[in-house]
Write an enzyme that holds these catalytic residues in place. Sequence first.
Site, PDB file in Angstrom:
ATOM      1  N   HIS A  53       0.845  -1.193   0.000  1.00 33.60           N
ATOM      2  CA  HIS A  53       0.000   0.000   0.000  1.00 33.60           C
ATOM      3  C   HIS A  53       0.879   1.241   0.000  1.00 33.60           C
ATOM      4  CE1 HIS A  53       0.750  -0.553   4.322  1.00 33.60           C
ATOM      5  NE2 HIS A  53       0.259   0.654   4.574  1.00 33.60           N
ATOM      6  N   HIS A  55       1.381   3.987   1.995  1.00 27.91           N
ATOM      7  CA  HIS A  55       1.908   4.766   3.114  1.00 27.91           C
ATOM      8  C   HIS A  55       3.430   4.853   3.058  1.00 27.91           C
ATOM      9  CE1 HIS A  55      -1.956   4.191   5.703  1.00 27.91           C
ATOM     10  NE2 HIS A  55      -2.055   5.198   4.861  1.00 27.91           N
ATOM     11  N   ASP A  57       5.797   4.879   5.160  1.00 28.75           N
ATOM     12  CA  ASP A  57       6.647   3.961   5.920  1.00 28.75           C
ATOM     13  C   ASP A  57       6.720   2.577   5.273  1.00 28.75           C
ATOM     14  OD1 ASP A  57       3.928   3.564   6.667  1.00 28.75           O
ATOM     15  OD2 ASP A  57       4.542   2.554   8.519  1.00 28.75           O
ATOM     16  N   HIS A  58       6.050   2.430   4.118  1.00 27.49           N
ATOM     17  CA  HIS A  58       6.135   1.187   3.340  1.00 27.49           C
ATOM     18  C   HIS A  58       6.778   1.396   1.977  1.00 27.49           C
ATOM     19  CE1 HIS A  58       3.460  -1.373   5.937  1.00 27.49           C
ATOM     20  NE2 HIS A  58       3.269  -0.164   6.436  1.00 27.49           N
ATOM     21  N   HIS A 111      -7.513  -0.864   5.660  1.00 27.00           N
ATOM     22  CA  HIS A 111      -6.496   0.071   6.149  1.00 27.00           C
ATOM     23  C   HIS A 111      -6.353   1.213   5.140  1.00 27.00           C
ATOM     24  CE1 HIS A 111      -2.955   1.387   8.312  1.00 27.00           C
ATOM     25  NE2 HIS A 111      -2.231   1.329   7.204  1.00 27.00           N
ATOM     26  N   ASP A 128      -0.239  -3.780   6.501  1.00 23.15           N
ATOM     27  CA  ASP A 128      -0.889  -3.293   7.718  1.00 23.15           C
ATOM     28  C   ASP A 128      -2.338  -3.771   7.826  1.00 23.15           C
ATOM     29  OD1 ASP A 128       1.419  -1.996   8.357  1.00 23.15           O
ATOM     30  OD2 ASP A 128       0.678   0.030   7.988  1.00 23.15           O
ATOM     31  N   HIS A 166       4.799  -4.385  11.291  1.00 21.01           N
ATOM     32  CA  HIS A 166       5.109  -3.580  12.470  1.00 21.01           C
ATOM     33  C   HIS A 166       5.297  -4.465  13.697  1.00 21.01           C
ATOM     34  CE1 HIS A 166       4.405   0.516  10.926  1.00 21.01           C
ATOM     35  NE2 HIS A 166       3.486  -0.047  10.160  1.00 21.01           N
TER      36      HIS A 166
END
Length: 255
Positions: A53, A55, A57-58, A111, A128, A166
């Site tokens: 996805h 985001h 942080d990915h 998410h 996530d 995570h």
Amino acid sequence: MHWVPVAALSDNYIWLVADDDGNAFVVDPGEAAPVEAALAKRGWTLTAILLTHHHNDHIGGVFDLVREHDVEVIAPLDPRIPYKTQIVDDGDTVTLDAPKASFKVIGVPGHTRSHVAYAGEGFLFCGDTLFSAGCGRLFEGTPEQMLASLDRFADLPADTLVCCAHEYTAANIRFALSVDPDNPDLRRRSDEVTRLRAEGQPSVPTRLADEYASNPFLRVDSDAVARWVRAQGNNHASRVERFAALRQAKDTFTA
């Protein structure tokens, strides 16, 4: 396959998987430097990037990785994800040549609206969507969507390794115990995670069967979750309403 959860940012895991010849793919590289260090340490060669996805942080490390490596970038259709070379959607199959591997693409909105998971070779790279003892927050989707997404994992083999993104397990277990305190599988998992974290080890991956035994978000049909929902004052909750009640409670849980 050899796999490594590469710690990144504050609590992310970037999954790095390689064959015996050192050909490797990476899942959700939120930053590049830890991936480069892990590759160099093992003498592996990066050949592909899988993204679940959009985001940051990915995907935050993708630019630097594609600048340094000749790699495919496999991702769902979403304009917020740059550098894609292959777009995938629910029901597609991703086939890698080196390492030789095949993954089913599972659409898992909730998410985010375009989130996908990759299942195959004994792994579930779920981003996530599913966490150990928990699930992702609903930033763009509805409880109905997220529950339907989680339901899709039920047909995967019980020994599938859940490779989530995570290190949330200890906090998730604290909430899970508030819902299902008499669950012996959950209590065993709590003891195991306490030991792993005390030793500085990751709490993931976990087996899918263990998640179905201990994760309240996968147990909305259990008597324990139904009792918990009734204790919150809802005596006639549907399974979606039970899931929504769990997710709402987890959003504000502080113990």
